[in-house]
Design a protein around this motif. Structure first.
Motif, PDB file in Angstrom:
ATOM      1  N   LEU A 220      13.904  54.211  34.987  1.00 19.91           N
ATOM      2  CA  LEU A 220      13.176  53.032  34.815  1.00 19.91           C
ATOM      3  C   LEU A 220      14.406  51.769  34.690  1.00 19.91           C
ATOM      4  N   LEU A 221      14.436  50.760  35.982  1.00 21.08           N
ATOM      5  CA  LEU A 221      15.423  50.011  35.699  1.00 21.08           C
ATOM      6  C   LEU A 221      15.161  48.556  35.323  1.00 21.08           C
ATOM      7  N   GLN A 222      13.907  48.289  35.300  1.00 24.16           N
ATOM      8  CA  GLN A 222      13.501  46.823  34.675  1.00 24.16           C
ATOM      9  C   GLN A 222      12.076  46.923  34.452  1.00 24.16           C
ATOM     10  N   VAL A 223      11.642  46.435  33.415  1.00 19.04           N
ATOM     11  CA  VAL A 223      10.232  46.109  33.276  1.00 19.04           C
ATOM     12  C   VAL A 223       9.803  44.781  32.941  1.00 19.04           C
ATOM     13  N   GLY A 224       8.568  44.181  33.474  1.00 19.21           N
ATOM     14  CA  GLY A 224       8.558  42.852  33.362  1.00 19.21           C
ATOM     15  C   GLY A 224       7.150  42.193  33.974  1.00 19.21           C
ATOM     16  N   THR A 225       6.880  41.174  33.960  1.00 21.54           N
ATOM     17  CA  THR A 225       5.796  40.508  34.502  1.00 21.54           C
ATOM     18  C   THR A 225       6.093  40.545  36.048  1.00 21.54           C
ATOM     19  N   PRO A 226       5.284  40.361  36.949  1.00 15.99           N
ATOM     20  CA  PRO A 226       5.503  40.081  38.470  1.00 15.99           C
ATOM     21  C   PRO A 226       6.493  39.066  38.512  1.00 15.99           C
ATOM     22  N   GLU A 227       6.435  38.100  37.851  1.00 20.12           N
ATOM     23  CA  GLU A 227       7.246  36.720  38.157  1.00 20.12           C
ATOM     24  C   GLU A 227       8.595  37.147  37.613  1.00 20.12           C
ATOM     25  N   GLU A 228       8.874  37.812  36.374  1.00 26.49           N
ATOM     26  CA  GLU A 228       9.797  38.255  36.121  1.00 26.49           C
ATOM     27  C   GLU A 228      10.828  38.983  36.713  1.00 26.49           C
ATOM     28  N   VAL A 229      10.077  39.989  37.269  1.00 27.57           N
ATOM     29  CA  VAL A 229      11.231  40.975  38.022  1.00 27.57           C
ATOM     30  C   VAL A 229      11.285  40.459  39.527  1.00 27.57           C
ATOM     31  N   TYR A 230      10.587  39.382  39.891  1.00 27.15           N
ATOM     32  CA  TYR A 230      10.777  38.765  41.229  1.00 27.15           C
ATOM     33  C   TYR A 230      11.782  37.636  40.888  1.00 27.15           C
ATOM     34  N   GLU A 231      11.724  36.808  40.041  1.00 25.05           N
ATOM     35  CA  GLU A 231      12.620  35.708  39.827  1.00 25.05           C
ATOM     36  C   GLU A 231      13.775  36.104  39.282  1.00 25.05           C
ATOM     37  N   ARG A 232      13.687  37.150  38.306  1.00 23.26           N
ATOM     38  CA  ARG A 232      15.185  37.406  37.518  1.00 23.26           C
ATOM     39  C   ARG A 232      15.128  38.978  37.359  1.00 23.26           C
ATOM     40  N   PRO A 233      15.602  39.422  38.641  1.00 23.09           N
ATOM     41  CA  PRO A 233      15.879  40.791  38.900  1.00 23.09           C
ATOM     42  C   PRO A 233      17.457  41.092  38.040  1.00 23.09           C
ATOM     43  N   ARG A 234      17.351  42.233  37.454  1.00 24.54           N
ATOM     44  CA  ARG A 234      18.650  42.671  36.775  1.00 24.54           C
ATOM     45  C   ARG A 234      19.815  43.216  37.674  1.00 24.54           C
ATOM     46  N   THR A 235      19.156  43.855  38.756  1.00 22.96           N
ATOM     47  CA  THR A 235      20.294  44.610  39.488  1.00 22.96           C
ATOM     48  C   THR A 235      20.051  44.350  40.934  1.00 22.96           C
ATOM     49  N   ARG A 236      20.907  44.757  41.752  1.00 27.89           N
ATOM     50  CA  ARG A 236      21.124  44.543  43.301  1.00 27.89           C
ATOM     51  C   ARG A 236      19.703  45.568  43.776  1.00 27.89           C
ATOM     52  N   PHE A 237      19.460  46.511  43.147  1.00 29.04           N
ATOM     53  CA  PHE A 237      18.412  47.426  43.818  1.00 29.04           C
ATOM     54  C   PHE A 237      16.895  46.528  43.383  1.00 29.04           C
ATOM     55  N   VAL A 238      16.772  46.066  42.347  1.00 26.28           N
ATOM     56  CA  VAL A 238      15.664  45.352  41.771  1.00 26.28           C
ATOM     57  C   VAL A 238      15.365  44.115  42.858  1.00 26.28           C
ATOM     58  N   ALA A 239      16.622  43.310  43.169  1.00 24.41           N
ATOM     59  CA  ALA A 239      16.688  42.144  43.956  1.00 24.41           C
ATOM     60  C   ALA A 239      16.166  42.403  45.231  1.00 24.41           C
ATOM     61  N   GLU A 240      16.490  43.592  45.777  1.00 24.38           N
ATOM     62  CA  GLU A 240      16.141  43.931  47.261  1.00 24.38           C
ATOM     63  C   GLU A 240      15.045  44.532  47.371  1.00 24.38           C
ATOM     64  N   PHE A 241      14.570  45.255  46.431  1.00 20.20           N
ATOM     65  CA  PHE A 241      13.243  46.079  46.443  1.00 20.20           C
ATOM     66  C   PHE A 241      12.135  45.054  46.251  1.00 20.20           C
ATOM     67  N   LEU A 242      12.340  44.135  45.516  1.00 15.34           N
ATOM     68  CA  LEU A 242      11.060  43.272  45.164  1.00 15.34           C
ATOM     69  C   LEU A 242      11.079  42.050  46.042  1.00 15.34           C
ATOM     70  N   GLY A 243      11.519  42.311  47.480  1.00 17.20           N
ATOM     71  CA  GLY A 243      11.618  41.303  48.405  1.00 17.20           C
ATOM     72  C   GLY A 243      12.666  40.881  49.050  1.00 17.20           C
ATOM     73  N   VAL A 244      13.023  40.153  49.821  1.00 13.91           N
ATOM     74  CA  VAL A 244      14.385  39.619  50.391  1.00 13.91           C
ATOM     75  C   VAL A 244      14.904  38.685  49.423  1.00 13.91           C
ATOM     76  N   ALA A 245      16.049  39.184  49.442  1.00 14.32           N
ATOM     77  CA  ALA A 245      17.351  38.358  48.429  1.00 14.32           C
ATOM     78  C   ALA A 245      18.480  38.207  49.027  1.00 14.32           C
ATOM     79  N   ASN A 246      19.007  37.108  49.051  1.00 10.81           N
ATOM     80  CA  ASN A 246      20.478  36.657  49.522  1.00 10.81           C
ATOM     81  C   ASN A 246      21.413  37.242  48.368  1.00 10.81           C
ATOM     82  N   LEU A 247      22.111  37.856  48.567  1.00 10.76           N
ATOM     83  CA  LEU A 247      23.160  38.566  47.631  1.00 10.76           C
ATOM     84  C   LEU A 247      24.607  37.852  47.956  1.00 10.76           C
TER      85      LEU A 247
END
Length: 343
Positions: A220-247
């Protein structure tokens, strides 16, 4: 609050759950607390362990390590039929030879409820799911959305403390899926019951959930509200899996970071790492404005409500600004949208 009250209001607690199938460790010490009356979603790609975790909660599998507590009770060793938990499966699992009414009544009758009580509970569940006009139909006479509602009614009629939903909308077309998502969310709010959904669909998770748990490779990489996990992803995987992210690669320089797009006054906890920025936080302008850099439009994709723009140097933006391939634009990155990733 005394101990008895605490147990009454406690939610579902998973403590250090591990599960192996042969040499493959599917769950690697998952701990989680789902609040009572919460709509919680386990989100992740195929093979990440989310369905196995759901099966452990439901009692269809036994953990190799760890405990499962519900309302202060230890469910770890209880078989599925003794748990106050019901599951709605991906394939609905309706009895083809029974009518809608008989399908919904089946669980109550198998537990030997008086027939008058069965009738009252079934009629209530059918009303919740708007199925009153379909009571005499058989599963083969129902649409996909209707079958889904029957499966939900059959689970809810047993008044479970926790309802488990194993990718229940995956067989529906896009329009119907969106409609059932709204129905499902409204139903959960009316009942104030605990729903736990498993899905690989990011939009579905964002639409229905109070909180989301993102899983990958048994963790389990991250737990939070939809806004939290989308706006403040903790890892590269979460950032990319929850939508498009510029890295964006960055290294610390003084009071900020140096990136391929320039220097930004941003405090970071490392010497060198990666920043994430959602495409909607990339502003495009036709004319020069402060704190911008120049870029060229490489490709434009029409998405209806916005244009998805691919830039050189490599960035993706979502904008209402009308641009065409080959055009030069001025780009500003929203500092508030830059997120430090912990690899």
């Amino acid at each position: 609050m005394d101990e008895a009250q605490g147990k009454a209001t406690a939610g579902l607690i998973l403590q250090g759950l591990r599960k192996r199938f042969g040499e493959l460790e599917v769950l690697k010490g998952v701990s989680l607390e789902v609040h009572r009356g919460e709509f919680f979603t386990l989100l992740g790609p195929s093979g990440c362990g989310k369905t196995t975790l759901l099966r452990l909660i439901g009692g269809f599998e036994v953990p190799d390590e760890g405990r499962i507590l519900l309302g202060g009770r230890d469910l770890t060793g209880l078989p599925a039929h003794l748990r106050p938990v019901n599951t709605v499966f991906q394939n609905y699992a309706l009895f083809p030879h029974l009518t809608v009414y008989e399908n919904v009544a089946f669980g109550l009758r198998s537990r030997r409820f008086p027939e008058a009580e069965v009738r009252a509970k079934v009629e209530y569940a059918l009303g919740l799911l708007h199925l009153e006009s379909l009571v005499h139909r058989y599963p083969h006479q129902l649409s996909g959305g209707q079958k889904q509602r029957v499966a939900l009614a059959r689970a809810l009629v047993n008044e479970p403390e926790v309802l488990l939903l194993d990718e229940p909308l995956s067989a529906l077309d896009a329009k119907l899926r969106a409609e059932v998502q709204v129905e499902l969310r409204n139903l959960q709010r009316r009942l104030q019951a605990t729903f736990i959904l498993v899905t690989h669909d990011q939009e579905e998770a964002m639409a229905v959930s109070d909180r989301i748990g993102v899983m990958e490779a048994g963790r389990l990489l991250q737990v939070g509200t939809p806004e939290e996990v989308y706006e403040r992803p903790r890892t590269r995987f979460v950032a990319e899996f929850l939508g498009v992210a510029n890295l964006i690669p960055a290294r610390r320089v003084g009071e900020g970071v140096e990136t391929p797009f320039g220097f930004f006054p941003l405090q970071v906890p490392w010497e060198e790492g990666t920043l994430a920025l959602r495409p909607e936080r990339v502003e495009l302008h036709k004319e020069p404005v402060p704190e911008t850099f120049r870029a060229r439009v490489r490709e434009v994709v029409y998405r209806g409500a916005y244009l998805e723009v691919f830039l050189d140097p490599p960035l993706r933006a979502r904008t209402a600004l009308r641009v065409v391939p080959g055009e030069e634009v001025h780009v500003r990155l929203s500092l508030g949208g830059l997120v430090v990733l912990h690899e």
